[in-house]
Motif scaffolding. Sequence first.
Motif, PDB file in Angstrom:
ATOM      1  N   ARG A 148       0.837  -1.202   0.000  1.00 32.17           N
ATOM      2  CA  ARG A 148       0.000   0.000   0.000  1.00 32.17           C
ATOM      3  C   ARG A 148       0.873   1.254   0.000  1.00 32.17           C
ATOM      4  NH1 ARG A 148      -0.073   2.640   4.981  1.00 32.17           N
ATOM      5  NH2 ARG A 148       0.577   1.384   6.766  1.00 32.17           N
ATOM      6  N   LYS A 149       0.217   2.389  -0.345  1.00 28.61           N
ATOM      7  CA  LYS A 149       0.907   3.681  -0.276  1.00 28.61           C
ATOM      8  C   LYS A 149       1.111   4.085   1.179  1.00 28.61           C
ATOM      9  CE  LYS A 149      -0.738   6.209  -4.315  1.00 28.61           C
ATOM     10  NZ  LYS A 149      -1.569   7.334  -4.731  1.00 28.61           N
ATOM     11  N   GLY A 150       2.140   4.893   1.442  1.00 31.17           N
ATOM     12  CA  GLY A 150       2.302   5.467   2.766  1.00 31.17           C
ATOM     13  C   GLY A 150       1.367   6.662   2.916  1.00 31.17           C
ATOM     14  N   ASN A 151       0.966   6.945   4.142  1.00 30.78           N
ATOM     15  CA  ASN A 151       0.150   8.130   4.413  1.00 30.78           C
ATOM     16  C   ASN A 151       0.945   9.098   5.251  1.00 30.78           C
ATOM     17  OD1 ASN A 151      -2.652   7.468   3.387  1.00 30.78           O
ATOM     18  ND2 ASN A 151      -2.144   5.649   4.587  1.00 30.78           N
ATOM     19  N   VAL A 152       1.076  10.328   4.755  1.00 26.51           N
ATOM     20  CA  VAL A 152       1.846  11.325   5.485  1.00 26.51           C
ATOM     21  C   VAL A 152       0.996  12.571   5.717  1.00 26.51           C
ATOM     22  CG1 VAL A 152       2.909  12.147   3.314  1.00 26.51           C
ATOM     23  CG2 VAL A 152       3.959  12.757   5.490  1.00 26.51           C
ATOM     24  N   ILE A 153       0.967  13.051   6.940  1.00 25.23           N
ATOM     25  CA  ILE A 153       0.325  14.334   7.245  1.00 25.23           C
ATOM     26  C   ILE A 153       1.409  15.409   7.190  1.00 25.23           C
ATOM     27  CG2 ILE A 153      -0.765  15.754   9.040  1.00 25.23           C
ATOM     28  CD1 ILE A 153      -2.086  13.228  10.146  1.00 25.23           C
ATOM     29  N   ILE A 154       1.167  16.487   6.440  1.00 23.98           N
ATOM     30  CA  ILE A 154       2.092  17.629   6.421  1.00 23.98           C
ATOM     31  C   ILE A 154       1.319  18.868   6.844  1.00 23.98           C
ATOM     32  CG2 ILE A 154       3.688  19.033   5.045  1.00 23.98           C
ATOM     33  CD1 ILE A 154       3.961  16.712   3.099  1.00 23.98           C
ATOM     34  N   THR A 155       1.733  19.497   7.939  1.00 26.91           N
ATOM     35  CA  THR A 155       1.059  20.733   8.348  1.00 26.91           C
ATOM     36  C   THR A 155       1.597  21.899   7.512  1.00 26.91           C
ATOM     37  OG1 THR A 155       2.636  21.366  10.089  1.00 26.91           O
ATOM     38  CG2 THR A 155       0.874  19.859  10.725  1.00 26.91           C
ATOM     39  N   GLY A 156       0.736  22.864   7.243  1.00 29.21           N
ATOM     40  CA  GLY A 156       1.161  24.027   6.454  1.00 29.21           C
ATOM     41  C   GLY A 156       1.612  23.630   5.054  1.00 29.21           C
ATOM     42  N   ALA A 157       0.872  22.709   4.429  1.00 30.26           N
ATOM     43  CA  ALA A 157       1.248  22.235   3.088  1.00 30.26           C
ATOM     44  C   ALA A 157       0.686  23.121   1.993  1.00 30.26           C
ATOM     45  CB  ALA A 157       0.781  20.794   2.901  1.00 30.26           C
ATOM     46  N   SER A 158       0.101  24.262   2.377  1.00 32.82           N
ATOM     47  CA  SER A 158      -0.506  25.138   1.365  1.00 32.82           C
ATOM     48  C   SER A 158       0.476  26.113   0.736  1.00 32.82           C
ATOM     49  CB  SER A 158      -1.678  25.908   1.981  1.00 32.82           C
ATOM     50  OG  SER A 158      -1.301  26.464   3.219  1.00 32.82           O
ATOM     51  N   SER A 159       1.725  26.136   1.222  1.00 34.56           N
ATOM     52  CA  SER A 159       2.694  27.013   0.571  1.00 34.56           C
ATOM     53  C   SER A 159       4.113  26.597   0.905  1.00 34.56           C
ATOM     54  CB  SER A 159       2.472  28.484   0.970  1.00 34.56           C
ATOM     55  OG  SER A 159       2.896  28.696   2.303  1.00 34.56           O
ATOM     56  N   GLY A 160       5.085  27.235   0.275  1.00 34.96           N
ATOM     57  CA  GLY A 160       6.492  27.098   0.615  1.00 34.96           C
ATOM     58  C   GLY A 160       6.997  25.668   0.706  1.00 34.96           C
ATOM     59  N   LEU A 161       7.727  25.412   1.787  1.00 31.64           N
ATOM     60  CA  LEU A 161       8.368  24.111   1.992  1.00 31.64           C
ATOM     61  C   LEU A 161       7.346  22.970   2.079  1.00 31.64           C
ATOM     62  CD1 LEU A 161      10.883  22.388   2.659  1.00 31.64           C
ATOM     63  CD2 LEU A 161      10.621  23.101   5.048  1.00 31.64           C
ATOM     64  N   GLY A 162       6.250  23.208   2.782  1.00 29.52           N
ATOM     65  CA  GLY A 162       5.247  22.155   2.951  1.00 29.52           C
ATOM     66  C   GLY A 162       4.656  21.722   1.620  1.00 29.52           C
ATOM     67  N   LEU A 163       4.357  22.693   0.773  1.00 20.03           N
ATOM     68  CA  LEU A 163       3.775  22.397  -0.544  1.00 20.03           C
ATOM     69  C   LEU A 163       4.795  21.671  -1.419  1.00 20.03           C
ATOM     70  CD1 LEU A 163       1.409  22.722  -2.564  1.00 20.03           C
ATOM     71  CD2 LEU A 163       2.363  24.967  -3.175  1.00 20.03           C
ATOM     72  N   ALA A 164       6.036  22.131  -1.404  1.00 15.83           N
ATOM     73  CA  ALA A 164       7.078  21.501  -2.226  1.00 15.83           C
ATOM     74  C   ALA A 164       7.323  20.056  -1.771  1.00 15.83           C
ATOM     75  CB  ALA A 164       8.374  22.309  -2.136  1.00 15.83           C
ATOM     76  N   THR A 165       7.220  19.818  -0.471  1.00 20.73           N
ATOM     77  CA  THR A 165       7.403  18.461   0.059  1.00 20.73           C
ATOM     78  C   THR A 165       6.226  17.571  -0.322  1.00 20.73           C
ATOM     79  OG1 THR A 165       8.582  19.445   1.930  1.00 20.73           O
ATOM     80  CG2 THR A 165       7.882  17.159   2.166  1.00 20.73           C
ATOM     81  N   ALA A 166       5.018  18.138  -0.228  1.00 18.63           N
ATOM     82  CA  ALA A 166       3.819  17.397  -0.635  1.00 18.63           C
ATOM     83  C   ALA A 166       3.949  16.959  -2.087  1.00 18.63           C
ATOM     84  CB  ALA A 166       2.574  18.263  -0.440  1.00 18.63           C
ATOM     85  N   LYS A 167       4.398  17.879  -2.918  1.00 19.56           N
ATOM     86  CA  LYS A 167       4.561  17.604  -4.350  1.00 19.56           C
ATOM     87  C   LYS A 167       5.618  16.511  -4.569  1.00 19.56           C
ATOM     88  CE  LYS A 167       5.030  18.688  -8.881  1.00 19.56           C
ATOM     89  NZ  LYS A 167       4.150  17.995  -9.818  1.00 19.56           N
ATOM     90  N   ALA A 168       6.762  16.653  -3.899  1.00 17.76           N
ATOM     91  CA  ALA A 168       7.852  15.681  -4.079  1.00 17.76           C
ATOM     92  C   ALA A 168       7.401  14.275  -3.666  1.00 17.76           C
ATOM     93  CB  ALA A 168       9.077  16.108  -3.264  1.00 17.76           C
ATOM     94  N   LEU A 169       6.680  14.175  -2.555  1.00 14.07           N
ATOM     95  CA  LEU A 169       6.252  12.853  -2.079  1.00 14.07           C
ATOM     96  C   LEU A 169       5.141  12.281  -2.956  1.00 14.07           C
ATOM     97  CD1 LEU A 169       6.343  13.455   1.779  1.00 14.07           C
ATOM     98  CD2 LEU A 169       7.824  11.904   0.481  1.00 14.07           C
ATOM     99  N   ALA A 170       4.169  13.136  -3.312  1.00 13.55           N
ATOM    100  CA  ALA A 170       3.051  12.659  -4.138  1.00 13.55           C
ATOM    101  C   ALA A 170       3.566  12.165  -5.488  1.00 13.55           C
ATOM    102  CB  ALA A 170       2.023  13.772  -4.316  1.00 13.55           C
ATOM    103  N   ASP A 171       4.547  12.850  -6.055  1.00 10.00           N
ATOM    104  CA  ASP A 171       5.067  12.485  -7.377  1.00 10.00           C
ATOM    105  C   ASP A 171       5.775  11.132  -7.410  1.00 10.00           C
ATOM    106  OD1 ASP A 171       4.014  14.734  -8.474  1.00 10.00           O
ATOM    107  OD2 ASP A 171       5.921  15.750  -8.896  1.00 10.00           O
ATOM    108  N   THR A 172       6.193  10.631  -6.251  1.00 10.84           N
ATOM    109  CA  THR A 172       6.835   9.307  -6.247  1.00 10.84           C
ATOM    110  C   THR A 172       5.803   8.202  -6.497  1.00 10.84           C
ATOM    111  OG1 THR A 172       6.463   8.956  -3.879  1.00 10.84           O
ATOM    112  CG2 THR A 172       8.537  10.031  -4.511  1.00 10.84           C
ATOM    113  N   GLY A 173       4.511   8.540  -6.286  1.00 15.35           N
ATOM    114  CA  GLY A 173       3.462   7.529  -6.438  1.00 15.35           C
ATOM    115  C   GLY A 173       3.380   6.595  -5.236  1.00 15.35           C
ATOM    116  N   GLU A 174       4.227   6.827  -4.262  1.00 16.71           N
ATOM    117  CA  GLU A 174       4.259   5.928  -3.094  1.00 16.71           C
ATOM    118  C   GLU A 174       3.605   6.525  -1.857  1.00 16.71           C
ATOM    119  OE1 GLU A 174       8.378   4.974  -2.592  1.00 16.71           O
ATOM    120  OE2 GLU A 174       8.476   4.086  -4.603  1.00 16.71           O
ATOM    121  N   TRP A 175       3.165   7.793  -1.970  1.00 15.43           N
ATOM    122  CA  TRP A 175       2.616   8.471  -0.796  1.00 15.43           C
ATOM    123  C   TRP A 175       1.276   9.128  -1.079  1.00 15.43           C
ATOM    124  CZ3 TRP A 175       4.661   8.208   4.033  1.00 15.43           C
ATOM    125  CH2 TRP A 175       5.964   7.701   4.126  1.00 15.43           C
ATOM    126  N   HIS A 176       0.380   9.037  -0.100  1.00 18.03           N
ATOM    127  CA  HIS A 176      -0.826   9.848  -0.088  1.00 18.03           C
ATOM    128  C   HIS A 176      -0.591  10.947   0.946  1.00 18.03           C
ATOM    129  CE1 HIS A 176      -5.066  10.714  -0.842  1.00 18.03           C
ATOM    130  NE2 HIS A 176      -5.077  11.109   0.420  1.00 18.03           N
TER     131      HIS A 176
END
Length: 315
Positions: free
Chosen positions: A1-29
């Motif tokens: 299964r995919k991993g599930n990660v909670i990222i606080t403050g994912a609406s901008s800056g570092l949080g958003l870039a991290t969300a994008k990087a993890l989501a793009d691997t296809g291994e994370w929700h």
Amino acid sequence: RKGNVIITGASSGLGLATAKALADTGEWHVIMACRNFLKAEKSAKSVGIAKENYTVMHLDLSSLESVRQFVDTFKRSGRPLDALVCNAAIYLPTAKEPTYTAEGFELSVGTNHLGHFLLSRLLLDDLQKSDYPQKRLIIVGSITGNTNTLAGNVPPKANLGDLRGLAGGLNGLNSSAMIDGGEFDGAKAYKDSKVCNMLTMQEFHRRYHEETGVTFSSLYPGCIATTGLFREHIPLFRLLFPPFQKYITKGYVSEEEAGKRLAQVVSDSSLTKSGVYWSWNKNSASFENQLSQEASDAEKARKLWEVSEKLVGLA
Ligand code: NDP
């Protein structure tokens, strides 16, 4: 299964870039835990995160009630939790007067430290229960709280003192709005909150790593001079800070690169050691960095933990 990660403050800056990087691997929700639902949705779309790879959930860290509601909603969703990234932060360097959270704590420390402290305490058992091979809790730190670095020596320096202001409730009424009991200073309050983040990570490691198997880490991703963090700063600062970091200190990193770094701390199989404050060298290779004396003071970490527990209603 995919991993599930909670990222606080994912609406901008570092949080958003991290969300994008993890989501793009296809291994994370990615569960984007954000105070502004619409902004988070728009941000996710604007960087092209595929719909099936993220969920936005409301979280306002400046309200402990909201933190508790978020945790309830997440638990009821039935999703396992494999990684939690405490990333959101506010920085109010030009504020003349303190402002406060819903419960009446100075806003920078209340949001950056106390909100995340309650959130991570309430979600620790979910991380422990997860059957994912590597479970991680990450609290984003900063160089600015580290007085053993050049950047950490720009005044006002971080200093938690004997925590008397925090112990008094950090409310500006019967106690100071500053952790050390001193006069309000918005830039210092931010730096103090980052020291709290780094102390909290280490205290989690000491108390819970062996028992839970969770990896606890912090990091300094580099100076991401373009993010919204500096939105409250004076215009001249906002104009000069990115080129200064790019060409003078050479500490500048793009949001994309910083997001990749934080994503490594979430999922890279070589960054599994617990209790570490990660940094990256000029060739973008990760290494275990040293924290300042105050940010690695075990006695202070224990005291901070106990005082914070009382303030957020866990003790
Ligand atoms: P941003 O301001 O771009 O991002 C901060 C995020 O936190 C935003 O999404 C913001 O939401 C969110 N946030 C603020 N207050 C709350 C709240 N009450 N509840 C929920 N979310 C909230 O800054 P950065 O990306 O630069 O900062 C991210 C992390 O990186 C911070 O922990 C910061 O200390 C750290 N850091 C940053 C450095 C830098 O050079 N920029 C260097 C070292 C560390 P909204 O989008 O709604 O405003």
